[in-house]
Design an enzyme around this catalytic site. Sequence first.
Site, mmCIF file in Angstrom:
data_model
loop_
_atom_site.group_PDB
_atom_site.id
_atom_site.type_symbol
_atom_site.label_atom_id
_atom_site.label_comp_id
_atom_site.label_asym_id
_atom_site.label_seq_id
_atom_site.Cartn_x
_atom_site.Cartn_y
_atom_site.Cartn_z
ATOM 1 N N SER A 188 -25.918 -54.985 74.856
ATOM 2 C CA SER A 188 -25.243 -53.864 75.406
ATOM 3 C C SER A 188 -23.856 -53.985 74.837
ATOM 4 C CB SER A 188 -25.070 -54.074 77.087
ATOM 5 O OG SER A 188 -23.772 -53.288 77.494
ATOM 6 N N LYS B 208 -26.046 -58.400 79.249
ATOM 7 C CA LYS B 208 -27.301 -57.649 79.370
ATOM 8 C C LYS B 208 -28.224 -57.786 78.016
ATOM 9 C CE LYS B 208 -27.617 -53.515 80.593
ATOM 10 N NZ LYS B 208 -27.541 -51.963 80.599
ATOM 11 N N ASN C 143 -30.920 -55.355 77.107
ATOM 12 C CA ASN C 143 -32.011 -54.342 77.460
ATOM 13 C C ASN C 143 -33.253 -54.479 76.937
ATOM 14 O OD1 ASN C 143 -29.898 -52.925 78.741
ATOM 15 N ND2 ASN C 143 -28.915 -52.461 76.848
ATOM 16 N N ARG D 247 -58.982 -16.705 62.206
ATOM 17 C CA ARG D 247 -57.950 -17.283 62.014
ATOM 18 C C ARG D 247 -56.682 -16.752 63.038
ATOM 19 N NH1 ARG D 247 -55.749 -16.782 56.191
ATOM 20 N NH2 ARG D 247 -54.403 -18.258 56.974
#
Length: 397
Positions: free
Chosen positions: A275, A281, A283, A314
């Site tokens: 972080s 942190k 993540n 087509r």
Amino acid sequence: MSFIFDGFLTTPEAQDAFADRQFVGAMLRFEAALASAQAAQGLIPQSSADSIIRTCKVELFDVPKLVRESGPAGSIAVPLVKSLKDAVGLFNPAAREHTHVGCIAQDVVDTAMVLVTRQALMLIETDLARVVQVLLVLARRYASTPMLARTLMQPASVMSFGLKCVGWLAPLVRSQRRLLTLSQQAMKLQLGGAVGTLAEMGVHGRAVAQHMAQDLGLLTPESSWQSQRDEWVALGCELGLLTGSLGKLARDIALMSQFEVAEVAEPDHLERGRSSTLLHKRNPVGSMVALAAAQRVPQRVAALLQSMAGEHERSLGHWQVELAEWPQLVMATHGSVHAMAQACEGLRVDPDRMYANLAAVQKTMPSDIQTAWFSAHLAQHAADQVERQISALDIPL
């Protein structure tokens, strides 16, 4: 094309597979193979084929200019063929009229898309094999490690982490096998001419197609698939299933790695998951990438399915939608499987925390419930299922 907002959700290798230069190069490989095959059947002079083949080198073309000109033309093939004819004509004027004979823009573009997709599928298959092998190891290592099963986001009973791993592993193995089969079926040459009959090449059409397919390492289709998109879209649907299964794996890892749970954790070496503000942190970025793919890919698959309802031989607009969605689908799939390969290979498992979480819930339960649903033998029961399910999957070592 800028990948600033979704580049981190795929891989450089997948981006490169679908890069403008790679795609134009694949189209030129088609044109070179076409000229070689037509010369072999006597449809064009060998001298013309030699001139065309020598000119089919991507470095001779202004790729950004071709991309800009594709808008008014309605297809990247139109400015490419014009530029190819002009370049061939500079060195061999007689060969100009023998360039791109008997085929159409969709033949070139579809075959080129197959060629670049084949490269991307190899990336997906390689990383998927990594995920399968590491989950197999984890399943056996933790076959009898007790943990808390959770249903409807609430604590339930005892299972084992090994059984959890088998639950992640099994759908990936099934997807791995389906992907192999579907990719083999879909890696076909597209060559149909104006209305899919190859009438412009007369009796030589089939032989030209066989020669080209062998040259490009593709299957020879029984018929043109200009309007028969089922096998191609089936491959896309399988990529959707794969990203869904990877998303399930990612969701569980993300939940189990929350600080309050802390039963597993993605690797956090170097700057991975750090972080910028909360330095404590880490993540789960691998899970993030896979979950993002699981959110994006269903819309891509839905667009492919919707594009199948084209008009006659087509379609108008439907095929173009498919072309735009396909690379994004494949790139997101590789981003997902590559991210989960990295996450799983470095996954940190904490059996002590698993047991602590289990014991914390057990203490809150009446004694009769503890006896019924928190008995130690349930982990061994799960372990027996692990080996049985692995054996049923019959995964080659």
